[in-house]
Write a protein that holds these residues in place. Structure first.
Motif, mmCIF file in Angstrom:
data_model
loop_
_atom_site.group_PDB
_atom_site.id
_atom_site.type_symbol
_atom_site.label_atom_id
_atom_site.label_comp_id
_atom_site.label_asym_id
_atom_site.label_seq_id
_atom_site.Cartn_x
_atom_site.Cartn_y
_atom_site.Cartn_z
ATOM 1 N N CYS A 47 0.855 -1.187 0.000
ATOM 2 C CA CYS A 47 0.000 0.000 0.000
ATOM 3 C C CYS A 47 0.890 1.234 0.000
ATOM 4 O O CYS A 47 1.966 1.244 0.605
ATOM 5 N N ASN A 48 0.447 2.284 -0.680
ATOM 6 C CA ASN A 48 1.215 3.532 -0.740
ATOM 7 C C ASN A 48 0.751 4.532 0.317
ATOM 8 O O ASN A 48 1.095 5.702 0.258
ATOM 9 N N MET A 49 -0.046 4.058 1.281
ATOM 10 C CA MET A 49 -0.397 4.862 2.442
ATOM 11 C C MET A 49 0.015 4.106 3.697
ATOM 12 O O MET A 49 0.373 2.923 3.638
ATOM 13 N N ASN A 50 -0.072 4.775 4.831
ATOM 14 C CA ASN A 50 0.375 4.174 6.085
ATOM 15 C C ASN A 50 -0.563 4.585 7.217
ATOM 16 O O ASN A 50 -0.127 5.065 8.270
ATOM 17 N N CYS A 51 -1.855 4.387 6.999
ATOM 18 C CA CYS A 51 -2.866 4.822 7.966
ATOM 19 C C CYS A 51 -2.617 4.159 9.317
ATOM 20 O O CYS A 51 -2.486 2.927 9.395
ATOM 21 N N GLU A 94 -3.284 -1.728 -1.417
ATOM 22 C CA GLU A 94 -3.860 -0.897 -2.474
ATOM 23 C C GLU A 94 -3.685 -1.621 -3.808
ATOM 24 O O GLU A 94 -2.582 -1.656 -4.363
ATOM 25 N N ASN A 120 -7.744 3.416 -2.832
ATOM 26 C CA ASN A 120 -7.633 4.690 -2.113
ATOM 27 C C ASN A 120 -7.657 5.881 -3.070
ATOM 28 O O ASN A 120 -7.556 7.023 -2.647
ATOM 29 N N THR A 122 -5.498 6.881 -5.416
ATOM 30 C CA THR A 122 -4.257 7.591 -5.752
ATOM 31 C C THR A 122 -3.807 7.379 -7.198
ATOM 32 O O THR A 122 -2.980 8.137 -7.690
ATOM 33 N N LYS A 144 -10.395 9.272 3.413
ATOM 34 C CA LYS A 144 -9.758 9.284 4.731
ATOM 35 C C LYS A 144 -10.194 10.482 5.574
ATOM 36 O O LYS A 144 -10.333 10.384 6.795
ATOM 37 N N TYR A 150 -5.403 15.610 4.157
ATOM 38 C CA TYR A 150 -5.354 14.173 3.925
ATOM 39 C C TYR A 150 -4.152 13.495 4.587
ATOM 40 O O TYR A 150 -4.260 12.382 5.098
ATOM 41 N N CYS A 154 -3.794 9.695 6.538
ATOM 42 C CA CYS A 154 -3.224 8.530 5.844
ATOM 43 C C CYS A 154 -1.795 8.221 6.257
ATOM 44 O O CYS A 154 -1.203 7.253 5.769
ATOM 45 N N LEU A 158 1.953 13.738 1.324
ATOM 46 C CA LEU A 158 1.413 13.589 -0.022
ATOM 47 C C LEU A 158 1.763 14.811 -0.851
ATOM 48 O O LEU A 158 1.550 15.939 -0.415
#
Length: 254
Positions: A47-51, A94, A120, A122, A144, A150, A154, A158
C-alpha cells in the motif's frame, strides 16, 4: 518466494509482456464484502499509504514474508466455484499499485464474474481506464478525511499530484454511470468528529452509497491505536445524520 506470472491476458500499452502480481491472501467465500452477492476476496500486497488505524497492517509493506498465491491455483479455484460465487472482490493493501492489476481484471472477467475493486484513489489514470473498459462492476474508494488535511489521516506526506489524483478519482466515481460506486470513511475518535464529517459530506454528494465505518481497535498499524475506544452507536448516528442532511445515501458499518 513465489512470483505470480499473469499470462495469456490482454496487454495494455505501456505494460510489459510479462507482469507480476502479489496476492498474499484469499478468502474463499464472503457474504459481506460484495453487498448482495457471494464473493471470493483477494488481498493484494503493498500500500502507498500508512494509515495508523489500518486493520490490515500486514499488507502495507510491498513485500510479504510468505509465498504469494499462484495464479494457476486461482484459476483452478474459480473454475471449481463456477455457479457458487457471484463475484470477486480485490482489496489490499492498495490494488492499483500492482503493475498488472489490469490484466488480472481482464482474466477474471472471462469467468463471467462480477468484480468489486477497493482503492484509495491515488492512481486516477488507471482507475479511469478500468472504468472506461468496464472491468469493474462495483468500486469502493476510501475517503480518509477532508482533502486539504489528507496527510494527517493517511500517515504519509502527499505531494500535490497525489492529492489531485485522489480528488479526481472521487469526482470520477461520483460522475460514473456504468459502475456502482461506494465511498467510505473509517472513523476514529481523536481523528474524526462532526466538523470533519461535515467537510466530507459536502464533497461526496452523488455517490451511490456512503458508509461510515467504525474502526477496529483489536488489530491496527500503529500500536498507539490498539485498544482505543470506538464511537458509540449514538455518535455514529449523529455522523449519519450529517450525510443524510446533505442527501447522501448513507449507512453505518459498526
Amino acid at each position: 518466494m513465489n512470483i505470480i506470472i499473469v499470462q495469456n491476458v490482454k496487454q495494455k500499452k505501456g505494460l510489459s509482456k510479462v507482469n507480476n502480481i502479489k496476492i498474499s491472501g484469499i478468502q474463499k467465500t464472503s457474504l459481506i464484502d460484495y453487498p448482495d452477492n457471494i464473493s471470493t476476496v483477494l488481498f493484494t500486497q503493498g500500500c502507498n499509504m500508512n494509515c495508523p488505524y489500518c486493520h490490515n497492517p500486514e499488507l502495507i509493506s510491498e513485500e510479504n514474508e510468505n509465498d504469494y498465491l499462484k495464479l494457476d491455483n486461482l484459476w483452478n479455484f474459480l473454475d471449481k466455484r463456477s455457479g457458487l460465487i457471484d463475484g470477486v472482490v480485490i482489496t489490499g493493501g492498495e490494488p492499483l499499485i500492482q503493475e498488472s492489476i489490469y490484466e488480472l481484471l481482464v482474466k477474471i472477467k472471462k469467468y463471467d464474474l462480477l468484480i468489486k475493486l477497493d482503492t484509495n484513489g491515488t492512481n486516477y489514470n488507471l482507475l479511469k481506464e478500468i472504468i472506461e473498459d468496464e472491468l469493474a462492476d462495483y468500486i469502493a474508494m476510501d475517503i480518509k478525511g477532508p482533502i486539504k488535511d489528507y496527510a494527517h489521516f493517511c500517515g504519509i506526506k502527499l505531494n500535490k499530484s497525489i492529492i489531485n489524483n485522489i480528488d479526481q478519482s472521487k469526482e470520477l466515481l461520483i460522475n460514473s454511470s456504468n459502475v456502482f460506486t461506494e465511498m467510505r470513511t473509517t472513523v476514529v475518535p481523536g481523528m474524526h468528529d462532526k466538523r470533519i464529517m461535515k467537510k466530507i459530506a459536502k464533497k461526496v454528494y452523488g455517490v451511490d452509497k456512503f458508509f461510515i465505518q467504525n474502526f477496529r481497535p483489536n488489530k491496527v498499524n500503529n500500536p498507539d491505536f490498539k485498544g482505543k475506544r470506538r464511537f458509540s452507536e449514538k455518535e455514529l448516528n449523529e455522523f449519519k445524520n450529517i450525510f443524510s442532511e446533505k442527501n447522501v445515501e448513507v449507512e453505518i458499518r459498526n
